[in-house]
Write a protein that holds these residues in place. Structure first.
Motif, PDB file in Angstrom:
ATOM      1  N   GLN A  82       0.898  -1.224  -0.018  1.00 37.89           N
ATOM      2  CA  GLN A  82       0.027   0.038   0.048  1.00 37.89           C
ATOM      3  C   GLN A  82       0.991   1.195  -0.057  1.00 37.89           C
ATOM      4  O   GLN A  82       1.762   1.283   0.633  1.00 37.89           O
ATOM      5  CB  GLN A  82      -0.680   0.030   1.222  1.00 37.89           C
ATOM      6  CG  GLN A  82      -1.743  -1.114   1.227  1.00 37.89           C
ATOM      7  CD  GLN A  82      -2.854  -0.983   2.489  1.00 37.89           C
ATOM      8  OE1 GLN A  82      -3.445  -0.114   2.843  1.00 37.89           O
ATOM      9  NE2 GLN A  82      -2.702  -1.813   3.574  1.00 37.89           N
TER      10      GLN A  82
ATOM     11  N   ALA B 133       1.161   4.896   0.928  1.00 39.05           N
ATOM     12  CA  ALA B 133       0.661   6.081   2.126  1.00 39.05           C
ATOM     13  C   ALA B 133       1.385   7.093   2.464  1.00 39.05           C
ATOM     14  O   ALA B 133       2.769   7.118   1.858  1.00 39.05           O
ATOM     15  CB  ALA B 133       0.428   5.084   3.452  1.00 39.05           C
TER      16      ALA B 133
ATOM     17  N   ASP C  39       1.910  10.070   5.636  1.00 41.92           N
ATOM     18  CA  ASP C  39       1.645  10.421   7.089  1.00 41.92           C
ATOM     19  C   ASP C  39       2.455  11.488   7.392  1.00 41.92           C
ATOM     20  O   ASP C  39       3.780  11.634   7.265  1.00 41.92           O
ATOM     21  CB  ASP C  39       1.531   9.270   7.926  1.00 41.92           C
ATOM     22  CG  ASP C  39       1.060   9.680   9.245  1.00 41.92           C
ATOM     23  OD1 ASP C  39      -0.200   9.496   9.398  1.00 41.92           O
ATOM     24  OD2 ASP C  39       1.700  10.070  10.170  1.00 41.92           O
TER      25      ASP C  39
ATOM     26  N   ILE D 111       6.002  10.882   9.348  1.00 41.78           N
ATOM     27  CA  ILE D 111       7.267  10.171   9.050  1.00 41.78           C
ATOM     28  C   ILE D 111       7.622  10.483   7.510  1.00 41.78           C
ATOM     29  O   ILE D 111       6.516  10.926   6.697  1.00 41.78           O
ATOM     30  CB  ILE D 111       7.162   8.491   8.941  1.00 41.78           C
ATOM     31  CG1 ILE D 111       6.117   8.128   7.943  1.00 41.78           C
ATOM     32  CG2 ILE D 111       7.191   8.022  10.258  1.00 41.78           C
ATOM     33  CD1 ILE D 111       6.391   6.328   7.693  1.00 41.78           C
ATOM     34  N   PHE D 112       8.711  10.537   7.086  1.00 36.48           N
ATOM     35  CA  PHE D 112       9.088  10.912   5.903  1.00 36.48           C
ATOM     36  C   PHE D 112       8.735  12.271   5.419  1.00 36.48           C
ATOM     37  O   PHE D 112       8.397  12.569   4.210  1.00 36.48           O
ATOM     38  CB  PHE D 112       8.864   9.969   4.777  1.00 36.48           C
ATOM     39  CG  PHE D 112       9.395   8.733   5.073  1.00 36.48           C
ATOM     40  CD1 PHE D 112      10.573   8.293   5.529  1.00 36.48           C
ATOM     41  CD2 PHE D 112       8.631   7.510   5.120  1.00 36.48           C
ATOM     42  CE1 PHE D 112      11.242   7.188   5.855  1.00 36.48           C
ATOM     43  CE2 PHE D 112       8.859   6.225   5.361  1.00 36.48           C
ATOM     44  CZ  PHE D 112      10.338   5.900   5.516  1.00 36.48           C
TER      45      PHE D 112
ATOM     46  N   PHE E 280       5.095   7.148   0.815  1.00 38.48           N
ATOM     47  CA  PHE E 280       6.100   5.775   1.260  1.00 38.48           C
ATOM     48  C   PHE E 280       5.195   4.474   0.953  1.00 38.48           C
ATOM     49  O   PHE E 280       4.007   4.508   0.813  1.00 38.48           O
ATOM     50  CB  PHE E 280       6.404   5.825   2.648  1.00 38.48           C
ATOM     51  CG  PHE E 280       5.313   5.619   3.820  1.00 38.48           C
ATOM     52  CD1 PHE E 280       4.959   4.729   4.281  1.00 38.48           C
ATOM     53  CD2 PHE E 280       4.861   7.044   4.288  1.00 38.48           C
ATOM     54  CE1 PHE E 280       3.868   4.485   5.232  1.00 38.48           C
ATOM     55  CE2 PHE E 280       3.918   6.766   5.198  1.00 38.48           C
ATOM     56  CZ  PHE E 280       3.369   5.757   5.761  1.00 38.48           C
TER      57      PHE E 280
ATOM     58  N   VAL F  90       4.166   0.526   2.148  1.00 35.57           N
ATOM     59  CA  VAL F  90       4.260  -0.486   3.066  1.00 35.57           C
ATOM     60  C   VAL F  90       3.936  -2.045   2.395  1.00 35.57           C
ATOM     61  O   VAL F  90       3.126  -2.274   1.731  1.00 35.57           O
ATOM     62  CB  VAL F  90       3.147  -0.137   4.408  1.00 35.57           C
ATOM     63  CG1 VAL F  90       3.625   1.023   5.121  1.00 35.57           C
ATOM     64  CG2 VAL F  90       1.822  -0.430   3.921  1.00 35.57           C
TER      65      VAL F  90
ATOM     66  N   PRO G 167       8.392   0.475   6.354  1.00 37.32           N
ATOM     67  CA  PRO G 167       7.985   1.324   5.495  1.00 37.32           C
ATOM     68  C   PRO G 167       9.168   1.914   4.484  1.00 37.32           C
ATOM     69  O   PRO G 167      10.363   2.366   5.137  1.00 37.32           O
ATOM     70  CB  PRO G 167       7.528   2.499   6.295  1.00 37.32           C
ATOM     71  CG  PRO G 167       8.063   2.519   7.412  1.00 37.32           C
ATOM     72  CD  PRO G 167       8.570   1.264   7.644  1.00 37.32           C
TER      73      PRO G 167
END
Lengths: 344, 306
Positions: free
Chosen positions: B198, B200, B202, B205-206, B211, B213, B241
């Protein structure tokens, strides 16, 4: 004059060719875009909405049933690739034919009880593999193929008619290569809710939820002394018990329930809390948002949330969203909390 | 009078002693209800230069356990790790890949760290966590031990379950008769399980960027590694991730799960967004062809005029 004519012709030709090139581009663009669109749409398999390129998505079967697929009955469901699973459909009559070798399929069949007409979700190793709708008697069935011989952790949950989710029931299964493993007697725990987050001592507290039709519900109220009360679910599986809070002391208490039917018994439901005090405070309506662990706010606790939390594992200054117990670090406890609220 | 008093005192002391002894005996004899982590092997005598497999198991003793972590410590002078297998494990997601422990940036060759979760909890007596194949290097006595093992309850609070630990004592001998627990060599042709990676994003993070997963299992030998191929970029070994290099998401992504026997499961994620027209090879080819045709036509036309 001849030179002028030559330049003029050249400009006209160049302009024409450039226009032709752009025309070609414009003609090609929609074809290209539609291919991309189809690809993009196919990537949202799992959002619970049947879109083009999908036969179904989760519980959205687009009105299809076993009969519309040429069978006489049974339960049609949807797999994780958004294709119909017809293995639980039944056919009557006919016969004959045969011959030829059929390669042995490694799979598993799951039969159990949830709540009437509820959406049942099956997880394989903690990732959603199929969903189906239970029939009016709360029975459901999954036929999963494409497995390999080995140990799996299957789990399942359902949602009642008010949107309350049951706790996740896990069952380790050893699948034999080249055979279909039968798993029967799965009985999902009832859902449970209360009408008040705080009840005035002496007033009634409504404890309600859903299970299989006509099942016997045992409600436990935990206090210094544990109270057990029994009630029968109605034909729709719904149950309601008005608990007199007089014997309870002022303070926090907990309640849970389990169901029994035809000798089968569920595990206890999720435990929910309520307070006994000096006033009545209505409880919030059930929401589909898990209480904890949904880091990206998609109403699910799954691999995405796990991966975000794993990124912060043992790192300093994690965000509050990943630090589920608020101890300023992401450690095994946060993952355990997440695993409890897991939805897949 | 004094004698009677002394006698009474002595009797009382004897009574207290008796009750204390009974209390201690009851306490010792009481069964301890606790989950247990143990090593599963058939023999404690291993021959030099012999490989043997040790399974790491948990018996939850009617507790629902959903998270476990710990380390396995072994004598490096006597044993060498040949293979770590976490196929068929009850752990669905490893928080950190099972590998040598790292302390202050230094890898510890004699310690294996593991940490993972089983969403929904596991409650059974023979839960395989992982297995390790060792090679006995030389003669001697040793023990494979657990260290800092924690098992947490599936109660929504992550409370620690009481745990008993059984280490594995062994002897390596040149003349050992027993063949030990030889790893059963089975041909593993099964691909890793199907999976759906997937994409995603958020903010935590990053920097809120895209990113990827992914996670799957392999029931035969366990997952060895994952590879990511983004568009025309070179495929690289990655962990989830994974920060996507192509943030435009206009090229397909290929994710490969490779098991320890070399079997690969490949999943292709189509491009999420359409590429800019100038990035499209077909359009560029058409433009070049048109330009070439024009140049040829122009040259020929010029020649004809002359």
């Amino acid at each position: 004059m001849a030179n002028f004519s030559y330049q003029n012709k050249s400009i006209i030709t160049t302009t024409f060719l450039i226009l032709l090139a752009f025309l070609l581009i414009l003609l090609l663009r929609p074809v290209y875009a539609s291919v991309q669109e189809a690809s993009t749409r196919s990537s949202v398999c799992g959002n619970g909405v049947k879109e083009s390129g999908e036969q179904c998505d989760g519980s959205d079967l687009a009105g299809a049933s076993c009969t519309s697929q040429g069978y006489t009955g049974g339960t049609l469901s949807c797999n994780s690739s958004c294709n119909f699973i017809t293995s639980a459909c039944t056919s009557s009559g006919g016969g004959g034919g045969g011959g030829g070798y059929v390669a042995p399929v490694t799979g598993a069949v799951f039969n159990g009880r949830a709540y009437p007409k509820s959406t049942v979700t099956l997880l394989k190793d903690a990732q959603i593999i199929a969903t189906t709708i239970a029939d009016t008697n709360a029975n459901f069935s999954f036929n999963i193929s494409g497995l390999t011989g080995g140990n799996y952790i299957f789990s399942g949950y359902s949602e009642d008619n008010k949107g309350n989710r049951s706790s996740l029931l896990t069952f380790p299964v050893s699948v034999t290569s080249g055979a279909t493993t039968q798993i029967s007697g799965i009985f999902l725990a009832p859902t449970i809710a209360v009408d008040k987050s705080e009840a005035k001592r002496g007033d009634n507290l409504a404890i309600f939820g859903q299970s299989s039709p006509n099942s016997e519900i045992t409600i436990s109220v935990n206090s210094n002394e544990e109270f057990f009360n029994k009630i029968k679910a109605d034909s729709g599986g719904a149950y309601l018990y008005n608990f007199d809070t007089s014997p309870l002391e002022i303070g926090q208490h907990f309640t849970k329930s389990k169901a029994a039917l035809n000798g089968e018994i569920t595990s206890f439901s999720a435990t929910i809390g309520f307070a006994v005090g000096t006033k009545n405070v209505l409880a919030q309506l059930p929401t589909k948002t898990p209480a904890k662990g949904d880091l990206n706010n998609d109403k699910r606790v799954n691999l995405v949330d796990f991966s975000i939390t794993a990124y912060w594992y043992k790192r300093s200054s994690p965000p509050a969203s990943a630090d589920l117990n608020g101890d300023d670090k992401v450690d095994l406890i946060d993952f355990s909390i997440m695993a409890f609220y897991w939805t897949g | 009078m004094l004698y009677i008093f002394k006698m009474k005192k002595l009797k009382l002391q004897l009574k207290i002693q008796k009750y204390l002894i009974i209390a201690v005996l009851v306490f010792v004899a009481m069964p301890v209800f606790a989950a247990e982590v143990s090593f599963d092997t058939k023999t404690q005598e291993i021959k030099v230069n012999q490989s043997f497999e040790v399974g790491v198991f948990i018996n939850t003793d009617n507790e629902e356990i959903n998270a476990i972590e710990g380390k396995i410590i072994f004598p490096q002078d006597l044993l060498e790790i040949k293979k770590i297998n976490h196929g068929n494990s009850i752990i669905n997601f490893w928080i950190d890949p099972v590998r040598n422990c790292v302390s202050n940036g230094v890898e510890k060759p004699d310690e294996i760290c593991f940490s993972g979760i089983t969403p929904g909890g596991y409650n059974d007596s023979q839960g395989l966590i992982l297995s390790i194949t060792f090679l006995a290097k030389k003669e001697g006595n040793g023990a494979i031990k657990f260290g800092e093992v924690k098992a947490l309850r599936n109660d929504g609070q992550g409370t620690e379950a009481p745990l008993t630990i059984s280490n594995f004592n062994f002897t390596v001998r040149e003349t050992a008769k027993s063949t030990g627990q030889m790893p059963i060599v089975k041909e593993d042709r099964d691909l890793p399980e199907e999976f759906v990676p997937q994409i995603a994003a958020d903010p935590s993070i990053f920097g809120g960027k895209w990113f990827l997963v992914f996670a799957t299992q392999d029931k035969g030998s366990g997952i060895d590694h994952y590879e990511i191929c983004e568009g025309k970029r070179k495929c690289i070994v990655a962990e989830s991730p994974y920060f996507l290099q192509n943030q435009n998401l206009d090229y397909e992504i290929i994710v490969k799960a490779v098991d320890k026997s070399g079997n690969e499961r490949t999943v292709t994620i189509p491009a999420r967004f359409a590429r800019a027209w100038y990035k499209d090879r077909a359009i560029l080819t058409i433009l070049i062809i048109v330009a070439l045709v024009y140049l040829i036509w122009k040259t020929l036309w010029k020649k004809r005029r002359k």
